[in-house]
Write a protein that holds these residues in place. Structure first.
Motif, PDB file in Angstrom:
ATOM      1  N   GLN A 310       0.832  -1.214   0.000  1.00  8.48           N
ATOM      2  CA  GLN A 310       0.000   0.000   0.000  1.00  8.48           C
ATOM      3  C   GLN A 310       0.861   1.256   0.000  1.00  8.48           C
ATOM      4  O   GLN A 310       0.500   2.271  -0.609  1.00  8.48           O
ATOM      5  CB  GLN A 310      -0.930   0.002   1.213  1.00  8.48           C
ATOM      6  CG  GLN A 310      -2.040  -1.031   1.105  1.00  8.48           C
ATOM      7  CD  GLN A 310      -2.870  -1.076   2.373  1.00  8.48           C
ATOM      8  OE1 GLN A 310      -3.641  -0.170   2.640  1.00  8.48           O
ATOM      9  NE2 GLN A 310      -2.682  -2.111   3.165  1.00  8.48           N
ATOM     10  N   ARG A 312       3.361   1.703  -1.555  1.00  8.09           N
ATOM     11  CA  ARG A 312       3.819   1.946  -2.931  1.00  8.09           C
ATOM     12  C   ARG A 312       2.639   2.322  -3.844  1.00  8.09           C
ATOM     13  O   ARG A 312       2.785   2.358  -5.055  1.00  8.09           O
ATOM     14  CB  ARG A 312       4.532   0.710  -3.479  1.00  8.09           C
ATOM     15  CG  ARG A 312       5.793   0.332  -2.714  1.00  8.09           C
ATOM     16  CD  ARG A 312       6.857   1.408  -2.839  1.00  8.09           C
ATOM     17  NE  ARG A 312       8.053   1.096  -2.098  1.00  8.09           N
ATOM     18  CZ  ARG A 312       8.382   1.634  -0.933  1.00  8.09           C
ATOM     19  NH1 ARG A 312       7.577   2.532  -0.361  1.00  8.09           N
ATOM     20  NH2 ARG A 312       9.507   1.323  -0.320  1.00  8.09           N
ATOM     21  N   GLY A 313       1.459   2.473  -3.243  1.00 11.22           N
ATOM     22  CA  GLY A 313       0.316   2.949  -4.027  1.00 11.22           C
ATOM     23  C   GLY A 313      -0.685   1.889  -4.419  1.00 11.22           C
ATOM     24  O   GLY A 313      -1.679   2.182  -5.082  1.00 11.22           O
ATOM     25  N   ILE A 314      -0.427   0.615  -4.048  1.00  8.44           N
ATOM     26  CA  ILE A 314      -1.340  -0.455  -4.451  1.00  8.44           C
ATOM     27  C   ILE A 314      -2.536  -0.475  -3.491  1.00  8.44           C
ATOM     28  O   ILE A 314      -2.343  -0.571  -2.275  1.00  8.44           O
ATOM     29  CB  ILE A 314      -0.601  -1.814  -4.447  1.00  8.44           C
ATOM     30  CG1 ILE A 314       0.565  -1.759  -5.447  1.00  8.44           C
ATOM     31  CG2 ILE A 314      -1.548  -2.956  -4.767  1.00  8.44           C
ATOM     32  CD1 ILE A 314       1.462  -2.975  -5.441  1.00  8.44           C
ATOM     33  N   MET A 322      -3.008  -9.928  -4.751  1.00  9.30           N
ATOM     34  CA  MET A 322      -1.655 -10.308  -5.191  1.00  9.30           C
ATOM     35  C   MET A 322      -1.000 -11.261  -4.187  1.00  9.30           C
ATOM     36  O   MET A 322      -0.339 -12.229  -4.558  1.00  9.30           O
ATOM     37  CB  MET A 322      -0.782  -9.058  -5.360  1.00  9.30           C
ATOM     38  CG  MET A 322      -1.148  -8.226  -6.584  1.00  9.30           C
ATOM     39  SD  MET A 322      -0.215  -6.685  -6.646  1.00  9.30           S
ATOM     40  CE  MET A 322       1.387  -7.286  -7.173  1.00  9.30           C
TER      41      MET A 322
ATOM     42  N   ASN B  73      -2.177   3.946   0.524  1.00 10.74           N
ATOM     43  CA  ASN B  73      -2.016   3.982  -0.937  1.00 10.74           C
ATOM     44  C   ASN B  73      -2.386   5.352  -1.512  1.00 10.74           C
ATOM     45  O   ASN B  73      -1.841   5.772  -2.530  1.00 10.74           O
ATOM     46  CB  ASN B  73      -2.825   2.870  -1.608  1.00 10.74           C
ATOM     47  CG  ASN B  73      -4.298   2.911  -1.284  1.00 10.74           C
ATOM     48  OD1 ASN B  73      -4.670   2.853  -0.121  1.00 10.74           O
ATOM     49  ND2 ASN B  73      -5.140   3.016  -2.290  1.00 10.74           N
ATOM     50  N   GLN B  97       6.358  -7.347 -11.445  1.00 15.31           N
ATOM     51  CA  GLN B  97       4.900  -7.349 -11.289  1.00 15.31           C
ATOM     52  C   GLN B  97       4.499  -6.326 -10.217  1.00 15.31           C
ATOM     53  O   GLN B  97       3.579  -5.529 -10.396  1.00 15.31           O
ATOM     54  CB  GLN B  97       4.464  -8.753 -10.870  1.00 15.31           C
ATOM     55  CG  GLN B  97       2.973  -8.935 -10.709  1.00 15.31           C
ATOM     56  CD  GLN B  97       2.653 -10.241  -9.957  1.00 15.31           C
ATOM     57  OE1 GLN B  97       3.539 -10.959  -9.504  1.00 15.31           O
ATOM     58  NE2 GLN B  97       1.379 -10.522  -9.841  1.00 15.31           N
ATOM     59  N   PHE B  98       5.218  -6.343  -9.110  1.00 14.40           N
ATOM     60  CA  PHE B  98       4.937  -5.448  -7.978  1.00 14.40           C
ATOM     61  C   PHE B  98       5.078  -3.987  -8.386  1.00 14.40           C
ATOM     62  O   PHE B  98       4.186  -3.152  -8.143  1.00 14.40           O
ATOM     63  CB  PHE B  98       5.911  -5.804  -6.851  1.00 14.40           C
ATOM     64  CG  PHE B  98       5.934  -4.843  -5.691  1.00 14.40           C
ATOM     65  CD1 PHE B  98       4.815  -4.681  -4.893  1.00 14.40           C
ATOM     66  CD2 PHE B  98       7.074  -4.121  -5.390  1.00 14.40           C
ATOM     67  CE1 PHE B  98       4.835  -3.807  -3.816  1.00 14.40           C
ATOM     68  CE2 PHE B  98       7.107  -3.252  -4.322  1.00 14.40           C
ATOM     69  CZ  PHE B  98       5.981  -3.094  -3.539  1.00 14.40           C
ATOM     70  N   GLU B 101       2.396  -2.857 -10.942  1.00 17.16           N
ATOM     71  CA  GLU B 101       1.116  -2.640 -10.241  1.00 17.16           C
ATOM     72  C   GLU B 101       1.145  -1.310  -9.500  1.00 17.16           C
ATOM     73  O   GLU B 101       0.194  -0.544  -9.531  1.00 17.16           O
ATOM     74  CB  GLU B 101       0.875  -3.761  -9.214  1.00 17.16           C
ATOM     75  CG  GLU B 101       0.433  -5.059  -9.794  1.00 17.16           C
ATOM     76  CD  GLU B 101      -1.069  -5.127 -10.054  1.00 17.16           C
ATOM     77  OE1 GLU B 101      -1.797  -4.229  -9.590  1.00 17.16           O
ATOM     78  OE2 GLU B 101      -1.483  -6.063 -10.733  1.00 17.16           O
ATOM     79  N   ALA B 102       2.259  -1.073  -8.789  1.00 17.47           N
ATOM     80  CA  ALA B 102       2.375   0.130  -7.962  1.00 17.47           C
ATOM     81  C   ALA B 102       2.306   1.383  -8.837  1.00 17.47           C
ATOM     82  O   ALA B 102       1.528   2.309  -8.580  1.00 17.47           O
ATOM     83  CB  ALA B 102       3.681   0.091  -7.174  1.00 17.47           C
ATOM     84  N   ALA B 105      -1.126   1.762 -10.511  1.00 21.01           N
ATOM     85  CA  ALA B 105      -2.162   2.152  -9.534  1.00 21.01           C
ATOM     86  C   ALA B 105      -2.061   3.649  -9.270  1.00 21.01           C
ATOM     87  O   ALA B 105      -3.072   4.364  -9.217  1.00 21.01           O
ATOM     88  CB  ALA B 105      -1.988   1.363  -8.243  1.00 21.01           C
ATOM     89  N   GLN B 106      -0.832   4.126  -9.121  1.00 27.06           N
ATOM     90  CA  GLN B 106      -0.652   5.557  -8.860  1.00 27.06           C
ATOM     91  C   GLN B 106      -1.024   6.398 -10.080  1.00 27.06           C
ATOM     92  O   GLN B 106      -1.639   7.458  -9.952  1.00 27.06           O
ATOM     93  CB  GLN B 106       0.795   5.839  -8.448  1.00 27.06           C
ATOM     94  CG  GLN B 106       1.158   5.198  -7.119  1.00 27.06           C
ATOM     95  CD  GLN B 106       2.351   5.871  -6.488  1.00 27.06           C
ATOM     96  OE1 GLN B 106       2.618   7.045  -6.740  1.00 27.06           O
ATOM     97  NE2 GLN B 106       3.077   5.133  -5.671  1.00 27.06           N
ATOM     98  N   GLN B 158      12.839   1.452  -6.854  1.00 28.48           N
ATOM     99  CA  GLN B 158      11.392   1.711  -6.740  1.00 28.48           C
ATOM    100  C   GLN B 158      11.122   3.214  -6.727  1.00 28.48           C
ATOM    101  O   GLN B 158      10.204   3.707  -7.385  1.00 28.48           O
ATOM    102  CB  GLN B 158      10.841   1.094  -5.458  1.00 28.48           C
ATOM    103  CG  GLN B 158      10.845  -0.420  -5.454  1.00 28.48           C
ATOM    104  CD  GLN B 158      10.287  -0.991  -4.157  1.00 28.48           C
ATOM    105  OE1 GLN B 158       9.582  -0.319  -3.428  1.00 28.48           O
ATOM    106  NE2 GLN B 158      10.619  -2.232  -3.867  1.00 28.48           N
ATOM    107  N   ILE B 162       8.823   5.154  -9.412  1.00 35.18           N
ATOM    108  CA  ILE B 162       7.577   5.797  -8.957  1.00 35.18           C
ATOM    109  C   ILE B 162       7.676   7.317  -9.051  1.00 35.18           C
ATOM    110  O   ILE B 162       6.688   8.001  -9.259  1.00 35.18           O
ATOM    111  CB  ILE B 162       7.240   5.305  -7.523  1.00 35.18           C
ATOM    112  CG1 ILE B 162       6.829   3.824  -7.597  1.00 35.18           C
ATOM    113  CG2 ILE B 162       6.152   6.147  -6.892  1.00 35.18           C
ATOM    114  CD1 ILE B 162       6.681   3.144  -6.252  1.00 35.18           C
TER     115      ILE B 162
END
Lengths: 356, 247
Positions: A310, A312-314, A322, B73, B97-98, B101-102, B105-106, B158, B162
């Motif tokens: 979360q 990281r924005g998920i 996931m 988030n 994948q992580f 997604e991150a 999502a943002q 990361q 981001i």
């Protein structure tokens, strides 16, 4: 069949069985047969509607329909008579065999048999859809060096699927079976696997995903009857709401089955604290030179990992999906055929989308 | 950019932050130093929104928005990045994948178009290369089997992907050897040293500050900031220790 024909839940092997669901499933009203979707694979395609072959929409290839007997298992014995049979001669290799079992209500019973001669190899994928009680018996015999890969998915929105499996695995033969329970039905997988030849290999497991009031269970017994055998049981249970998954996996090692290597990994994930996961790994070892490991854990999603994702924005729902998918991944990644594995993973994803 | 006013926070009923006030403007790098148990990591977690940390008094606003009202988030989507002291291992979820997604999502949260797989891979590979991280590590499960230094470098990858507007980096220097410290320090400067961005560096030691020169240094002791100064304060702390200065 009445409930009186079945063992009581006071019997240890049936302690978590949801026997009441059988009669409830058998009493389900008729529904229109859902579409039978086959995967895009070459080979036999068999469609059974309520336990009877739909010849017009089936392509048997090497599969035959024949009279079969069942063992005396409490559920399995009801599945006898005409069923499907796959026999491969020495070094025979069949294209994948796909079987879709459709139920349109009430109950149906069907026996089946896979017999592979020396060094033969086969892949079989079965899917269960519809509503009602589908009861199946499967006898497997693998001769020296034979290899069978099976993948079975339970996708009925309602009802019950019971599977009785009896297998004999010969010298240096290999049986790999993966289940996915990702429908709304109740289920019981009941297996007796005998490693009858030296150096036999069995991998038997999968993922059972439940939600609402659903109950799924398996009771597997692997008997190492000869030396140098290896067995792996990898089961993952995910339970949401007030549902229940029960996994009982036993390994027996006979006195002379030295150098046996057995491993059981039973892991449960509770998505809600009102859900239940029962795990029972069991070892009965009479030989003295063996390696048998078993692990059983039940837990919740890692809160640290949830926050990390979360941060990281998920979004939390996506993070949950996931992490849950990662939890079941090692049970499904054992499916060797990529197309079949992709289909099973997509089914698991679809379940996650609706359950979370 | 970030305005913390009279912040009080506790964990399981134990007060940790006891009236912390701090302003961070765009273009600034602030170092937060202090003895163990002073509340440095708690400050990071409270800003990031970690469950279990309860704010009992005070406020945190970010670009005029009440940060405490947002889910973790949503804070990330608003531009806040929390670099962890102990990054979590996530078996079964690949780094690629992580991160995809991150980022997506943002981007979705900011009404931007999600990146395609190919676009994302290009970006991820480029960022890994800049931080001298083996590209193969992007395919591995998040932080699983990574050394301490690799985990910190992964945090910086990361952050680079981001591209946040504000980063709290909690002891990013711990577990790094001298070469890795230089690479990570250069990465922080490259990604975050911009007029529209700001950084809060939480650290025990001067050594990271040799690479990332702070505009302000604050001493955090017993839950509040007891002293603030320029970069020279970090040198003084290194020479004289916290005992005298933090009192």
């Amino acid at each position: 069949m009445t409930l009186l024909d079945l063992p009581s839940t006071r019997a240890e092997a049936w302690r978590w069985a949801d026997l009441g669901s059988l009669s409830a499933a058998a009493a389900l009203a008729s529904i229109a047969a859902p579409e039978a979707e086959f995967l895009d694979l070459p080979g036999a395609k068999l469609l059974f509607i309520d336990g009877k072959l739909d010849e017009a929409r089936s392509d048997l290839h090497r599969v035959t329909i024949t009279d079969l007997t069942a063992d005396d298992h409490a559920l399995g014995r009801h599945a006898r008579g005409l069923g499907w049979s796959l026999h491969l001669a020495t070094q025979g290799v069949a294209d994948p065999v796909q079987i879709v079992h459709v139920a349109t209500g009430r109950e149906n019973h069907l026996p089946s048999e896979i017999v592979l001669a020396e060094d033969a190899a086969a892949t079989v994928v079965e899917s269960f859809v519809g509503a009602g009680w589908q009861n199946r018996f499967m006898r497997t015999r693998l001769a020296k060096g034979a290899r069978l890969m099976r993948a079975v998915r339970l996708l009925q929105p309602a009802g019950f699927v019971s599977l009785r499996e009896a297998a004999e695995v010969g010298e240096a033969a290999s049986l790999v079976t993966t289940f996915l329970g990702a429908g709304g039905q109740g289920s019981r997988i009941d297996a007796q696997l005998t490693m009858a030849g030296q150096g036999a290999f069995v991998e038997y497991g999968g993922a059972l995903l439940t939600s609402a009031e659903q109950k799924q269970e398996c009771a597997v017994r692997v008997n190492h009857a000869q030396p140098n055998g290896a067995s792996r049981q990898v089961w993952r249970a995910v339970a949401a709401d007030r549902s229940q998954v029960s996994l009982a996996a036993a390994v027996e090692v006979a006195r002379h089955a030295q150098k046996t290597d057995g491993e059981q990994s039973l892991r449960g994930l509770l998505l809600d604290r009102t859900a239940t996961v029962n795990l029972k790994p069991e070892l009965e070892i009479f030989a003295d030179d063996v390696k048998c490991a078993h692990g059983a854990t039940v837990g919740e999603l890692d809160r640290g990992a949830m926050f990390y994702m979360q941060s990281r924005g998920i979004p939390p729902e996506r993070a949950k999906a996931m992490l849950t998918r990662a939890f079941v991944a090692d049970a499904l990644e054992r499916i060797g055929n990529e197309s079949i594995r992709d289909a099973f993973e997509a089914d698991a994803d679809a379940w996650l989308e609706t359950a979370l | 950019m970030l305005q913390i006013t009279n912040l009080h926070a506790e964990i399981a009923g134990t007060p940790i932050l006891k009236g912390l006030t701090l302003t961070v403007n765009a273009g600034e790098i602030h170092a937060i130093m202090g003895p163990n148990g002073a509340g440095k990591s708690t400050l990071g977690y409270v800003i990031g929104g970690r469950p279990g940390y309860e704010v009992t008094e005070g406020s945190i606003t970010f670009n005029g928005q009440d940060l405490l009202e947002l889910a973790p988030n949503e804070r990330a989507a608003a531009g806040v990045f929390l670099g962890f002291q102990y990054p979590v291992e996530i078996p079964g979820v690949s780094n690629v994948q992580f991160l995809r997604e991150a980022l997506n999502a943002q981007r979705t949260n900011r009404s931007e178009k999600p990146l395609s797989g190919a676009e994302f891979l290009k970006l991820a590979r480029e960022e890994a290369r800049k931080l001298e991280m083996d590209v193969e590590m992007l395919k591995r499960p998040v932080n699983v089997g990574f050394s301490g230094g690799e985990k910190k470098r992964n945090e910086m990858v990361q952050m680079g992907i981001i591209d946040p507007s504000f980063a709290i980096l909690d002891e990013t220097d711990s577990g790094l050897d001298i070469d890795a410290l230089r690479i990570v320090g250069d990465g922080i400067n490259r990604i975050m040293r911009r007029p529209d961005k700001a950084v809060m560096l939480i650290t025990h030691y001067q050594r990271l500050l040799d690479y990332v020169r702070p505009d302000f240094v604050h001493v955090l002791a017993d839950g509040r900031i007891t002293r603030s100064g320029g970069a020279e304060l970090a040198h003084q702390l290194e020479r004289e220790g916290y005992t005298e200065i933090a009192a």
